[in-house]
Design a protein around this motif. Sequence first.
Motif, PDB file in Angstrom:
ATOM      1  N   LEU A   6       2.645   8.672 -24.083  1.00 37.33           N
ATOM      2  CA  LEU A   6       3.429   8.128 -22.975  1.00 37.33           C
ATOM      3  C   LEU A   6       2.548   7.315 -22.031  1.00 37.33           C
ATOM      4  N   ILE A   7       1.340   7.816 -21.783  1.00 39.39           N
ATOM      5  CA  ILE A   7       0.399   7.068 -20.938  1.00 39.39           C
ATOM      6  C   ILE A   7       0.045   5.738 -21.608  1.00 39.39           C
ATOM      7  N   GLY A   8      -0.245   5.807 -22.891  1.00 38.81           N
ATOM      8  CA  GLY A   8      -0.553   4.580 -23.623  1.00 38.81           C
ATOM      9  C   GLY A   8       0.609   3.613 -23.634  1.00 38.81           C
ATOM     10  N   PHE A   9       1.825   4.137 -23.735  1.00 39.92           N
ATOM     11  CA  PHE A   9       3.022   3.291 -23.718  1.00 39.92           C
ATOM     12  C   PHE A   9       3.153   2.561 -22.384  1.00 39.92           C
ATOM     13  N   GLY A  10       2.992   3.291 -21.269  1.00 39.04           N
ATOM     14  CA  GLY A  10       3.099   2.668 -19.948  1.00 39.04           C
ATOM     15  C   GLY A  10       2.063   1.571 -19.744  1.00 39.04           C
ATOM     16  N   LEU A  11       0.845   1.833 -20.154  1.00 39.23           N
ATOM     17  CA  LEU A  11      -0.217   0.830 -20.025  1.00 39.23           C
ATOM     18  C   LEU A  11       0.056  -0.387 -20.905  1.00 39.23           C
ATOM     19  N   ALA A  12       0.582  -0.149 -22.098  1.00 37.52           N
ATOM     20  CA  ALA A  12       0.871  -1.260 -23.011  1.00 37.52           C
ATOM     21  C   ALA A  12       1.984  -2.150 -22.467  1.00 37.52           C
ATOM     22  N   VAL A  13       2.988  -1.551 -21.852  1.00 41.61           N
ATOM     23  CA  VAL A  13       4.082  -2.341 -21.268  1.00 41.61           C
ATOM     24  C   VAL A  13       3.565  -3.193 -20.105  1.00 41.61           C
ATOM     25  N   GLY A  14       2.764  -2.575 -19.216  1.00 42.36           N
ATOM     26  CA  GLY A  14       2.176  -3.345 -18.116  1.00 42.36           C
ATOM     27  C   GLY A  14       1.279  -4.455 -18.624  1.00 42.36           C
ATOM     28  N   SER A  15       0.539  -4.160 -19.674  1.00 43.81           N
ATOM     29  CA  SER A  15      -0.332  -5.167 -20.276  1.00 43.81           C
ATOM     30  C   SER A  15       0.467  -6.353 -20.789  1.00 43.81           C
ATOM     31  N   SER A  16       1.597  -6.086 -21.432  1.00 44.51           N
ATOM     32  CA  SER A  16       2.426  -7.157 -21.981  1.00 44.51           C
ATOM     33  C   SER A  16       2.949  -8.082 -20.894  1.00 44.51           C
ATOM     34  N   ALA A  17       3.296  -7.511 -19.746  1.00 40.42           N
ATOM     35  CA  ALA A  17       3.802  -8.330 -18.641  1.00 40.42           C
ATOM     36  C   ALA A  17       2.731  -9.312 -18.167  1.00 40.42           C
ATOM     37  N   PHE A  18       1.516  -8.831 -18.013  1.00 41.07           N
ATOM     38  CA  PHE A  18       0.427  -9.706 -17.559  1.00 41.07           C
ATOM     39  C   PHE A  18       0.052 -10.738 -18.627  1.00 41.07           C
ATOM     40  N   ILE A  19      -0.046 -10.303 -19.867  1.00 43.02           N
ATOM     41  CA  ILE A  19      -0.458 -11.214 -20.929  1.00 43.02           C
ATOM     42  C   ILE A  19       0.605 -12.290 -21.168  1.00 43.02           C
ATOM     43  N   GLY A  20       1.881 -11.900 -21.160  1.00 42.00           N
ATOM     44  CA  GLY A  20       2.950 -12.871 -21.329  1.00 42.00           C
ATOM     45  C   GLY A  20       2.936 -13.927 -20.242  1.00 42.00           C
ATOM     46  N   ILE A  55      -6.657 -18.835 -13.129  1.00 41.03           N
ATOM     47  CA  ILE A  55      -5.668 -17.845 -12.691  1.00 41.03           C
ATOM     48  C   ILE A  55      -5.029 -17.185 -13.911  1.00 41.03           C
ATOM     49  N   GLY A  56      -4.677 -18.022 -14.894  1.00 39.78           N
ATOM     50  CA  GLY A  56      -4.136 -17.475 -16.131  1.00 39.78           C
ATOM     51  C   GLY A  56      -5.134 -16.592 -16.843  1.00 39.78           C
ATOM     52  N   MET A  57      -6.399 -16.992 -16.793  1.00 38.93           N
ATOM     53  CA  MET A  57      -7.443 -16.210 -17.444  1.00 38.93           C
ATOM     54  C   MET A  57      -7.597 -14.842 -16.781  1.00 38.93           C
ATOM     55  N   ILE A  58      -7.577 -14.825 -15.449  1.00 40.65           N
ATOM     56  CA  ILE A  58      -7.686 -13.550 -14.722  1.00 40.65           C
ATOM     57  C   ILE A  58      -6.482 -12.665 -15.028  1.00 40.65           C
ATOM     58  N   THR A  59      -5.303 -13.281 -15.079  1.00 39.80           N
ATOM     59  CA  THR A  59      -4.091 -12.528 -15.414  1.00 39.80           C
ATOM     60  C   THR A  59      -4.207 -11.915 -16.807  1.00 39.80           C
ATOM     61  N   MET A  60      -4.744 -12.685 -17.743  1.00 39.50           N
ATOM     62  CA  MET A  60      -4.924 -12.168 -19.099  1.00 39.50           C
ATOM     63  C   MET A  60      -5.956 -11.035 -19.120  1.00 39.50           C
ATOM     64  N   ILE A  61      -7.017 -11.171 -18.351  1.00 38.82           N
ATOM     65  CA  ILE A  61      -8.048 -10.132 -18.309  1.00 38.82           C
ATOM     66  C   ILE A  61      -7.461  -8.813 -17.802  1.00 38.82           C
ATOM     67  N   ILE A  62      -6.618  -8.904 -16.753  1.00 39.67           N
ATOM     68  CA  ILE A  62      -5.968  -7.698 -16.238  1.00 39.67           C
ATOM     69  C   ILE A  62      -5.101  -7.066 -17.319  1.00 39.67           C
ATOM     70  N   GLY A  63      -4.332  -7.925 -18.018  1.00 42.05           N
ATOM     71  CA  GLY A  63      -3.486  -7.412 -19.083  1.00 42.05           C
ATOM     72  C   GLY A  63      -4.287  -6.815 -20.224  1.00 42.05           C
ATOM     73  N   GLU A  64      -5.366  -7.477 -20.586  1.00 42.88           N
ATOM     74  CA  GLU A  64      -6.197  -6.970 -21.681  1.00 42.88           C
ATOM     75  C   GLU A  64      -6.900  -5.675 -21.288  1.00 42.88           C
ATOM     76  N   PHE A  65      -7.264  -5.569 -20.002  1.00 44.22           N
ATOM     77  CA  PHE A  65      -7.892  -4.321 -19.549  1.00 44.22           C
ATOM     78  C   PHE A  65      -6.902  -3.159 -19.659  1.00 44.22           C
ATOM     79  N   ALA A  66      -5.646  -3.392 -19.227  1.00 43.91           N
ATOM     80  CA  ALA A  66      -4.621  -2.350 -19.360  1.00 43.91           C
ATOM     81  C   ALA A  66      -4.398  -2.013 -20.834  1.00 43.91           C
ATOM     82  N   ASN A  67      -4.434  -3.033 -21.672  1.00 38.48           N
ATOM     83  CA  ASN A  67      -4.283  -2.816 -23.107  1.00 38.48           C
ATOM     84  C   ASN A  67      -5.468  -2.028 -23.669  1.00 38.48           C
ATOM     85  N   PHE A  68      -6.664  -2.354 -23.155  1.00 33.56           N
ATOM     86  CA  PHE A  68      -7.886  -1.658 -23.566  1.00 33.56           C
ATOM     87  C   PHE A  68      -7.789  -0.163 -23.250  1.00 33.56           C
TER      88      PHE A  68
END
Length: 371
Positions: A6-20, A55-68
């Motif tokens: 469930l924790i991994g699921f929540g982080l993955a969803v947040g990651s998708s929002a930032f990466i998208g 800005i897009g790069m920073i947004t992706m980094i945040i998303g990738e960190f959540a994914n990580f």
Amino acid sequence: MYRTNLIGFGLAVGSSAFIGSSFIIKKKGLQRAGASGSRASSGGYGYLLEPLWWIGMITMIIGEFANFVAYMYAPAVLVTPLGALSIIVSAVLAHFLLREKLGKLGILGCVLCIVGSTVIVIHAPGEHSINSVEEIWELAIQPAFLLYTASAVAVVLVLVLYCEPRHGQTNILVYIGICSIIGSVTVMSIKAVGIAIKLTLEGYSQVAHFKSWVFVMVAATCIITQLIYLNKALDTFNTAIVSPIYYALFTSLTILASAIMFKDWSGQSASSIVSVLCGFITVLSGTMVLHITRDPEKQQSADYSVLSPQISWLVHANGEIWKQNNDDVLPEYVALIHQDHFNSCSNSASLHESESSRQGQGQGLIENDGT
């Protein structure tokens, strides 16, 4: 087990929002950079000076960190397919910001992605317990995974050295193939690094292990390679095409790599495995629907230009070509070429005679009649 999923699921969803979101922001930055300098698809790096790209790069980094972090708590077979949610985010934002239309079938594609993701979450296997980097290393040097890694490196080298110079600008699978194959190895190394960090935070330090740093170096190298070729793909092709194809190839290869290295489905019932695969196929179908229902971006070849019937072209003696409106026709011209010239040899001969009789003039006007 289910709590960690469930924790991994929540982080993955947040990651998708930032990466998208980052796909769209970076695309806008690449467009701005390409308008004032060399495009990324041509080997230029002018986008590094564009604030919007960063800005897009920073947004992706945040998303990738959540994914990580998500990979620390849940298996790749759960986390990776949830990347489809980033396609939904990018599709919706592209509709409003890039004017890439999202119709009713596009909305259906979004629904399919959500339904498929839900099925995957419900039937995903739990994370196997790993107590040290040594255990991860033993998994990484299994003959089966070594064969997969060697095959991945060989295919990437063929794509980079042979296919990219010849087909990179016309075949999207070249850039996306490189990103996806390297990406599957990236996920495995990132998961290894994530587990090492998690163990260290729990009091079992893995920092002193040389093998931990090997995984870090592999992950860093793969990430940089992915970014370079993802930028080329985004700058060359429509976001609506890049996102679903990248997702499909990347997710499929990552699930395969994870199944080989971490044996995610070991001990799972046949019904659970089939359910996960059906969920993935549903998500994949949704991404394909999103792809086919959105407007393709018009591409221009490096060798040919699409000429408007409202535009004429001045051809000077030194070979330079300048645009000229039809209303501003100048009397000095070498020849007048009509569309049927390209379909008639007799017209071509007449043109040559006309051109020869006016060679003393300094410039000529070539009028495009819609070709």
